[in-house]
Design a protein around this motif. Structure first.
Motif, PDB file in Angstrom:
ATOM      1  N   VAL A   1     -11.930  -3.254   2.626  1.00 40.85           N
ATOM      2  CA  VAL A   1     -11.236  -4.324   2.560  1.00 40.85           C
ATOM      3  C   VAL A   1      -9.439  -4.273   2.158  1.00 40.85           C
ATOM      4  CG1 VAL A   1     -11.095  -5.341   0.633  1.00 40.85           C
ATOM      5  CG2 VAL A   1     -13.168  -4.540   0.588  1.00 40.85           C
ATOM      6  N   ALA A   2      -8.972  -3.325   2.395  1.00 38.27           N
ATOM      7  CA  ALA A   2      -7.963  -2.967   2.957  1.00 38.27           C
ATOM      8  C   ALA A   2      -7.351  -3.306   3.601  1.00 38.27           C
ATOM      9  CB  ALA A   2      -7.436  -1.482   2.248  1.00 38.27           C
ATOM     10  N   ILE A   3      -7.893  -3.107   4.913  1.00 38.49           N
ATOM     11  CA  ILE A   3      -7.385  -2.961   6.536  1.00 38.49           C
ATOM     12  C   ILE A   3      -8.016  -4.745   5.864  1.00 38.49           C
ATOM     13  CG2 ILE A   3      -7.948  -3.302   8.997  1.00 38.49           C
ATOM     14  CD1 ILE A   3      -8.568  -0.614   8.021  1.00 38.49           C
ATOM     15  N   ALA A   4      -8.532  -5.420   5.686  1.00 38.97           N
ATOM     16  CA  ALA A   4      -8.913  -7.106   6.101  1.00 38.97           C
ATOM     17  C   ALA A   4      -7.864  -7.508   5.507  1.00 38.97           C
ATOM     18  CB  ALA A   4     -10.472  -6.978   5.515  1.00 38.97           C
ATOM     19  N   ALA A   5      -7.614  -6.929   4.774  1.00 36.25           N
ATOM     20  CA  ALA A   5      -6.214  -8.197   3.251  1.00 36.25           C
ATOM     21  C   ALA A   5      -5.180  -7.827   4.007  1.00 36.25           C
ATOM     22  CB  ALA A   5      -6.209  -7.280   2.142  1.00 36.25           C
ATOM     23  N   THR A   6      -4.574  -6.832   4.434  1.00 36.00           N
ATOM     24  CA  THR A   6      -3.931  -6.154   4.510  1.00 36.00           C
ATOM     25  C   THR A   6      -3.225  -6.378   6.375  1.00 36.00           C
ATOM     26  OG1 THR A   6      -3.761  -4.283   3.273  1.00 36.00           O
ATOM     27  CG2 THR A   6      -1.982  -3.780   5.117  1.00 36.00           C
ATOM     28  N   LEU A   7      -3.898  -6.529   7.448  1.00 32.95           N
ATOM     29  CA  LEU A   7      -4.059  -6.356   9.000  1.00 32.95           C
ATOM     30  C   LEU A   7      -4.272  -7.398   9.135  1.00 32.95           C
ATOM     31  CD1 LEU A   7      -4.981  -2.263   9.714  1.00 32.95           C
ATOM     32  CD2 LEU A   7      -2.972  -3.646   9.574  1.00 32.95           C
ATOM     33  N   HIS A   8      -4.654  -8.518   8.518  1.00 34.71           N
ATOM     34  CA  HIS A   8      -5.459  -9.738   9.501  1.00 34.71           C
ATOM     35  C   HIS A   8      -4.678 -10.477  10.277  1.00 34.71           C
ATOM     36  CE1 HIS A   8      -2.723 -12.023   6.248  1.00 34.71           C
ATOM     37  NE2 HIS A   8      -2.349 -11.358   5.765  1.00 34.71           N
ATOM     38  N   ARG A   9      -2.920 -10.086  10.364  1.00 37.51           N
ATOM     39  CA  ARG A   9      -1.915 -10.877  10.808  1.00 37.51           C
ATOM     40  C   ARG A   9      -1.966  -9.718  11.801  1.00 37.51           C
ATOM     41  NH1 ARG A   9       3.245  -9.927   8.924  1.00 37.51           N
ATOM     42  NH2 ARG A   9       2.084  -8.681   7.695  1.00 37.51           N
TER      43      ARG A   9
ATOM     44  N   GLU B   1       5.928  -1.077   6.957  1.00 39.54           N
ATOM     45  CA  GLU B   1       5.533  -2.551   5.851  1.00 39.54           C
ATOM     46  C   GLU B   1       4.075  -2.191   5.074  1.00 39.54           C
ATOM     47  OE1 GLU B   1       6.924  -5.490   7.273  1.00 39.54           O
ATOM     48  OE2 GLU B   1       8.506  -6.011   7.087  1.00 39.54           O
ATOM     49  N   LEU B   2       3.196  -2.556   7.224  1.00 39.12           N
ATOM     50  CA  LEU B   2       1.915  -2.489   7.223  1.00 39.12           C
ATOM     51  C   LEU B   2       1.453  -1.223   5.928  1.00 39.12           C
ATOM     52  CD1 LEU B   2       0.903  -3.409  10.237  1.00 39.12           C
ATOM     53  CD2 LEU B   2       0.647  -4.604   8.292  1.00 39.12           C
ATOM     54  N   SER B   3       2.509   0.538   6.003  1.00 32.79           N
ATOM     55  CA  SER B   3       1.792   1.659   5.612  1.00 32.79           C
ATOM     56  C   SER B   3       1.796   1.387   3.853  1.00 32.79           C
ATOM     57  CB  SER B   3       2.379   2.752   6.174  1.00 32.79           C
ATOM     58  OG  SER B   3       1.905   3.947   5.450  1.00 32.79           O
ATOM     59  N   GLN B   4       2.938   0.760   3.507  1.00 28.08           N
ATOM     60  CA  GLN B   4       2.892   0.717   2.526  1.00 28.08           C
ATOM     61  C   GLN B   4       2.220  -0.340   1.609  1.00 28.08           C
ATOM     62  OE1 GLN B   4       7.323  -1.081   2.061  1.00 28.08           O
ATOM     63  NE2 GLN B   4       7.839   1.603   2.343  1.00 28.08           N
ATOM     64  N   LYS B   5       1.760  -1.527   2.470  1.00 35.54           N
ATOM     65  CA  LYS B   5       1.003  -2.605   2.260  1.00 35.54           C
ATOM     66  C   LYS B   5      -0.617  -1.508   1.753  1.00 35.54           C
ATOM     67  CE  LYS B   5       3.381  -6.679   3.029  1.00 35.54           C
ATOM     68  NZ  LYS B   5       2.923  -7.902   4.602  1.00 35.54           N
ATOM     69  N   LEU B   6      -1.203  -1.154   2.175  1.00 37.18           N
ATOM     70  CA  LEU B   6      -2.168   0.030   2.454  1.00 37.18           C
ATOM     71  C   LEU B   6      -2.259   0.850   1.197  1.00 37.18           C
ATOM     72  CD1 LEU B   6      -3.043  -0.020   6.124  1.00 37.18           C
ATOM     73  CD2 LEU B   6      -4.452  -0.829   4.531  1.00 37.18           C
ATOM     74  N   LEU B   7      -1.418   1.415   0.792  1.00 32.32           N
ATOM     75  CA  LEU B   7      -0.867   2.357   0.780  1.00 32.32           C
ATOM     76  C   LEU B   7      -1.179   1.450  -1.233  1.00 32.32           C
ATOM     77  CD1 LEU B   7      -0.633   5.580  -0.688  1.00 32.32           C
ATOM     78  CD2 LEU B   7       2.037   4.769  -0.291  1.00 32.32           C
ATOM     79  N   GLN B   8      -0.417   0.541  -1.722  1.00 29.77           N
ATOM     80  CA  GLN B   8      -1.328  -0.719  -3.088  1.00 29.77           C
ATOM     81  C   GLN B   8      -2.409  -0.718  -3.068  1.00 29.77           C
ATOM     82  OE1 GLN B   8       1.491  -4.360  -1.710  1.00 29.77           O
ATOM     83  NE2 GLN B   8       3.594  -3.013  -1.780  1.00 29.77           N
ATOM     84  N   HIS B   9      -3.179  -0.623  -1.675  1.00 30.84           N
ATOM     85  CA  HIS B   9      -5.207  -0.867  -2.351  1.00 30.84           C
ATOM     86  C   HIS B   9      -4.958   0.532  -1.819  1.00 30.84           C
ATOM     87  CE1 HIS B   9      -5.001  -5.100  -0.725  1.00 30.84           C
ATOM     88  NE2 HIS B   9      -3.872  -5.060  -0.238  1.00 30.84           N
ATOM     89  N   GLY B  10      -4.283   1.416  -2.889  1.00 33.13           N
ATOM     90  CA  GLY B  10      -5.228   2.524  -2.671  1.00 33.13           C
ATOM     91  C   GLY B  10      -5.627   3.754  -1.374  1.00 33.13           C
ATOM     92  N   VAL B  11      -4.849   2.580   0.258  1.00 35.08           N
ATOM     93  CA  VAL B  11      -4.794   3.884   1.447  1.00 35.08           C
ATOM     94  C   VAL B  11      -4.097   4.266   1.741  1.00 35.08           C
ATOM     95  CG1 VAL B  11      -6.040   3.005   3.944  1.00 35.08           C
ATOM     96  CG2 VAL B  11      -7.106   1.710   1.758  1.00 35.08           C
ATOM     97  N   LYS B  12      -3.921   5.518   1.663  1.00 41.66           N
ATOM     98  CA  LYS B  12      -2.614   5.960   2.391  1.00 41.66           C
ATOM     99  C   LYS B  12      -2.887   6.310   3.910  1.00 41.66           C
ATOM    100  CE  LYS B  12       0.351  10.234   1.909  1.00 41.66           C
ATOM    101  NZ  LYS B  12       0.673  11.484   1.413  1.00 41.66           N
ATOM    102  N   VAL B  13      -2.108   5.667   4.625  1.00 44.81           N
ATOM    103  CA  VAL B  13      -2.087   5.711   6.376  1.00 44.81           C
ATOM    104  C   VAL B  13      -0.802   6.346   7.030  1.00 44.81           C
ATOM    105  CG1 VAL B  13      -2.546   4.723   8.420  1.00 44.81           C
ATOM    106  CG2 VAL B  13      -4.138   4.363   6.527  1.00 44.81           C
TER     107      VAL B  13
END
Length: 94
Positions: free
Chosen positions: A85-93, A40-52
Motif C-alpha cells: 500500500v505504501a509503495i503504491a501510494a508513494t511510488l506511483h510516479r 524524498e521517497l524514503s521519507q514518504k515511505l517512512l510516513q507510511h511506516g516503511v523504513k527504506v
C-alpha cells in the motif's frame, strides 16, 4: 523458506517500478536515478511506516541512486500488505 516467499512477494510488489525483473535476494534495490528524489521517497515511505534506506552518491555512482529494501523472515503478511500500500501510494510516479 519464509524469506524466499517474502522475496518472491516483494519482487511482485516492486516489479511495476523496475526496468528489469528483480533478482531474488533479501536486498532489493529500486533505482530512482536522483539523490534528492531518493531521500524524498524514503521519507514518504517512512510516513507510511516503511523504513527504506536511501542509497546515494558516493556509495553508488551518480545516476544510480536507489532505495534499498532489506527483507527479513520476520516480516509478517500484514507488514507486506502495508509495504504494498505504501509503495503504491508513494511510488506511483516512478
Amino acid at each position: 523458506a519464509r524469506l524466499q516467499e517474502i522475496t518472491r512477494r516483494m519482487s511482485s510488489i516492486l516489479a511495476p517500478y523496475l526496468a528489469l525483473p528483480p533478482q531474488p535476494s533479501h536486498i532489493m534495490p529500486l533505482v530512482t536515478e536522483d539523490a534528492v528524489r531518493t531521500v524524498e521517497l524514503s521519507q514518504k515511505l517512512l510516513q507510511h511506516g516503511v523504513k527504506v534506506l536511501p542509497i546515494r552518491t558516493p556509495t553508488v555512482p551518480p545516476g544510480t541512486e536507489r532505495l534499498r529494501f532489506s527483507l527479513s523472515a520476520a516480516l509478517t503478511d500484514s507488514d507486506l500488505q502495508n509495504v504494498s500500500v505504501a509503495i503504491a501510494a508513494t511510488l506511483h510516479r516512478l
